[in-house]
Design a protein around this motif. Structure first.
Motif, PDB file in Angstrom:
ATOM      1  N   PRO A  32      17.221  22.596  -4.472  1.00 14.95           N
ATOM      2  CA  PRO A  32      15.650  22.595  -4.320  1.00 14.95           C
ATOM      3  C   PRO A  32      15.175  23.750  -3.327  1.00 14.95           C
ATOM      4  O   PRO A  32      15.214  23.375  -2.245  1.00 14.95           O
ATOM      5  CB  PRO A  32      15.228  21.139  -3.748  1.00 14.95           C
ATOM      6  CG  PRO A  32      16.682  20.579  -3.366  1.00 14.95           C
ATOM      7  CD  PRO A  32      17.616  21.365  -3.895  1.00 14.95           C
ATOM      8  N   THR A  33      14.938  24.931  -3.875  1.00 21.88           N
ATOM      9  CA  THR A  33      14.374  25.941  -3.016  1.00 21.88           C
ATOM     10  C   THR A  33      13.584  26.762  -3.986  1.00 21.88           C
ATOM     11  O   THR A  33      13.684  26.506  -5.273  1.00 21.88           O
ATOM     12  CB  THR A  33      15.747  26.913  -2.687  1.00 21.88           C
ATOM     13  OG1 THR A  33      16.101  27.560  -3.867  1.00 21.88           O
ATOM     14  CG2 THR A  33      16.831  26.391  -2.032  1.00 21.88           C
ATOM     15  N   PRO A  34      12.808  27.771  -3.350  1.00 17.89           N
ATOM     16  CA  PRO A  34      11.973  28.372  -4.274  1.00 17.89           C
ATOM     17  C   PRO A  34      12.315  28.974  -5.537  1.00 17.89           C
ATOM     18  O   PRO A  34      11.684  28.926  -6.499  1.00 17.89           O
ATOM     19  CB  PRO A  34      11.046  29.347  -3.195  1.00 17.89           C
ATOM     20  CG  PRO A  34      11.222  28.860  -2.032  1.00 17.89           C
ATOM     21  CD  PRO A  34      12.666  28.000  -1.922  1.00 17.89           C
ATOM     22  N   PHE A  37      13.001  26.049  -7.922  1.00 17.96           N
ATOM     23  CA  PHE A  37      11.744  25.360  -8.459  1.00 17.96           C
ATOM     24  C   PHE A  37      11.249  26.290  -9.621  1.00 17.96           C
ATOM     25  O   PHE A  37      10.777  25.617 -10.756  1.00 17.96           O
ATOM     26  CB  PHE A  37      10.645  25.460  -7.303  1.00 17.96           C
ATOM     27  CG  PHE A  37      10.980  24.618  -6.267  1.00 17.96           C
ATOM     28  CD1 PHE A  37      11.736  23.441  -6.520  1.00 17.96           C
ATOM     29  CD2 PHE A  37      10.245  24.877  -4.970  1.00 17.96           C
ATOM     30  CE1 PHE A  37      12.057  22.578  -5.349  1.00 17.96           C
ATOM     31  CE2 PHE A  37      10.775  24.186  -3.863  1.00 17.96           C
ATOM     32  CZ  PHE A  37      11.530  23.159  -3.960  1.00 17.96           C
ATOM     33  N   LYS A  38      11.540  27.716  -9.592  1.00 19.38           N
ATOM     34  CA  LYS A  38      11.090  28.435 -10.856  1.00 19.38           C
ATOM     35  C   LYS A  38      11.623  27.731 -12.029  1.00 19.38           C
ATOM     36  O   LYS A  38      10.882  27.652 -13.133  1.00 19.38           O
ATOM     37  CB  LYS A  38      11.685  29.871 -10.696  1.00 19.38           C
ATOM     38  CG  LYS A  38      11.022  30.752  -9.472  1.00 19.38           C
ATOM     39  CD  LYS A  38      11.888  32.286  -9.592  1.00 19.38           C
ATOM     40  CE  LYS A  38      11.700  32.664  -8.141  1.00 19.38           C
ATOM     41  NZ  LYS A  38      12.320  34.029  -8.129  1.00 19.38           N
ATOM     42  N   ILE A  39      12.917  27.429 -12.068  1.00 19.35           N
ATOM     43  CA  ILE A  39      13.477  27.089 -13.199  1.00 19.35           C
ATOM     44  C   ILE A  39      13.165  25.455 -13.665  1.00 19.35           C
ATOM     45  O   ILE A  39      12.865  25.266 -14.878  1.00 19.35           O
ATOM     46  CB  ILE A  39      15.043  27.310 -13.441  1.00 19.35           C
ATOM     47  CG1 ILE A  39      15.300  28.566 -12.816  1.00 19.35           C
ATOM     48  CG2 ILE A  39      15.626  26.927 -14.736  1.00 19.35           C
ATOM     49  CD1 ILE A  39      14.619  29.712 -13.848  1.00 19.35           C
ATOM     50  N   VAL A 245      28.444  29.288   6.200  1.00 19.79           N
ATOM     51  CA  VAL A 245      28.548  29.136   4.790  1.00 19.79           C
ATOM     52  C   VAL A 245      27.317  30.198   4.318  1.00 19.79           C
ATOM     53  O   VAL A 245      28.048  31.149   3.682  1.00 19.79           O
ATOM     54  CB  VAL A 245      28.274  28.030   4.175  1.00 19.79           C
ATOM     55  CG1 VAL A 245      28.215  28.052   2.689  1.00 19.79           C
ATOM     56  CG2 VAL A 245      29.357  26.715   4.635  1.00 19.79           C
ATOM     57  N   LEU A 246      26.308  30.226   4.869  1.00 18.20           N
ATOM     58  CA  LEU A 246      25.276  30.994   4.227  1.00 18.20           C
ATOM     59  C   LEU A 246      24.857  32.416   4.886  1.00 18.20           C
ATOM     60  O   LEU A 246      24.573  33.359   4.216  1.00 18.20           O
ATOM     61  CB  LEU A 246      23.875  30.099   4.297  1.00 18.20           C
ATOM     62  CG  LEU A 246      23.664  28.887   3.509  1.00 18.20           C
ATOM     63  CD1 LEU A 246      22.418  28.163   3.712  1.00 18.20           C
ATOM     64  CD2 LEU A 246      23.775  29.585   1.881  1.00 18.20           C
ATOM     65  N   PHE A 247      25.035  32.436   6.124  1.00 20.07           N
ATOM     66  CA  PHE A 247      24.772  33.861   6.641  1.00 20.07           C
ATOM     67  C   PHE A 247      26.071  34.522   7.167  1.00 20.07           C
ATOM     68  O   PHE A 247      27.185  34.105   7.582  1.00 20.07           O
ATOM     69  CB  PHE A 247      23.842  33.549   8.015  1.00 20.07           C
ATOM     70  CG  PHE A 247      22.707  32.678   7.726  1.00 20.07           C
ATOM     71  CD1 PHE A 247      22.045  32.694   6.562  1.00 20.07           C
ATOM     72  CD2 PHE A 247      22.352  31.817   8.351  1.00 20.07           C
ATOM     73  CE1 PHE A 247      21.197  32.064   6.009  1.00 20.07           C
ATOM     74  CE2 PHE A 247      21.183  30.808   7.964  1.00 20.07           C
ATOM     75  CZ  PHE A 247      20.681  31.048   7.084  1.00 20.07           C
TER      76      PHE A 247
END
Ligand code: GSH
Length: 254
Positions: A32-34, A37-39, A245-247
């Motif tokens: 659930p991120t922007p 959400f598009k999809i 993990v992410l950066f």
């Protein structure tokens, strides 16, 4: 007897027809991120059946071999449509490409007329290359970075401000970014909705503000933007394990 045979045959044919007419659910690889959400918005708008496949990016699930087969870029969203072209499965990554595919598949929110299509595409690509990456950098430097880097924050806050100014002018005399509601609005809403976290004052942009309310009033947008929100609860983006993990990702051996 002949009649009974015919009836049975017709019934079987009817059954087969009903079965093939029922669309097979699309697998939605999602967090659930922007961008996610598009999809979820598009699937909800088109009332397409789908199966949610959460990809917990804070735990590194975007690096599993199964997911990399679908999205080599280790980013969600991605989809697998079991009923792709020629009736065979197809997998797609990159939210813009997914929106275009679903628009072509359903004939909804992505016009076939060339002029209208160009309108939608220019704003869709404007989102993909501008609003998304720039607002993403604001989120990073303003909300997630452990160090406070004023230059970086100002640079991206200013660029997002410029982009919202462009949208505000564009929306002065139309309800939606390409005229009629389209995949371009779906691509934008999740990002623009985060204006507060992006250091923006929405009152500077009255037409943009009205557009946010207009788009968010749509039930499918509300459903799409609340899909799986509970999955993110309790995740701290400043947790060193999440940040590891992410950066700072670098190329991985092939
Ligand atoms: N251009 C891509 C961007 C997707 C993207 O950045 N997804 C992020 C979440 S919003 C992600 O999957 N991040 C995982 C990671 O950074 O490893 C798209 O629009 O699909």
């Amino acid at each position: 007897m002949a009649k009974a045979k015919r009836t049975a045959k017709a019934k079987r044919a009817g059954k087969a027809k009903t079965k093939s007419a029922r669309p097979k659910p699309i697998e939605l690889y999602y967090w659930p991120t922007p961008n996610g959400f598009k999809i979820s918005i598009m699937l909800e708008e088109c009332r397409l059946p789908y199966i949610l496949k959460p990809v917990n990016i804070s735990k590194g699930e975007q690096f599993t071999p199964e997911f990399l087969k679908i999205s080599l870029n280790n980013r969600m969203p991605a989809i697998v449509d079991p009923d792709g072209p020629g009736g065979r499965p197809i997998s797609i990554f990159e939210s813009g490409a997914i929106l275009q595919y679903l628009g072509r598949k359903t004939g909804k929110f992505y016009p076939a007329d060339e002029r209208q299509k160009v309108e939608v595409e220019q704003w869709l690509f404007w989102q993909m290359g501008g609003v998304g990456p720039m607002a993403g950098q604001v989120h990073h430097f303003k909300n997630y970075a452990v160090e406070t880097l004023t230059y970086a924050i100002n640079r991206y806050v200013n660029e997002v401000n410029r982009l919202y100014g462009v949208m505000n002018v564009r929306l002065k005399d139309r309800d939606f970014i390409a005229g009629r509601y389209s995949i371009a609005d779906m691509a934008l809403i999740g990002w623009v909705n985060g204006w507060q976290r992006q250091g923006q004052d929405i009152n500077e942009f009255p037409h943009l503000k009205a557009w946010i309310d207009r788009v968010k009033a749509r039930p499918a947008v509300q459903r799409g933007m609340s899909l799986g929100l509970e999955l993110r609860q309790g995740i701290d983006m400043k947790d060193p394990k999440v940040q590891a993990v992410l950066f700072g990702q670098r190329a991985r051996a092939g």
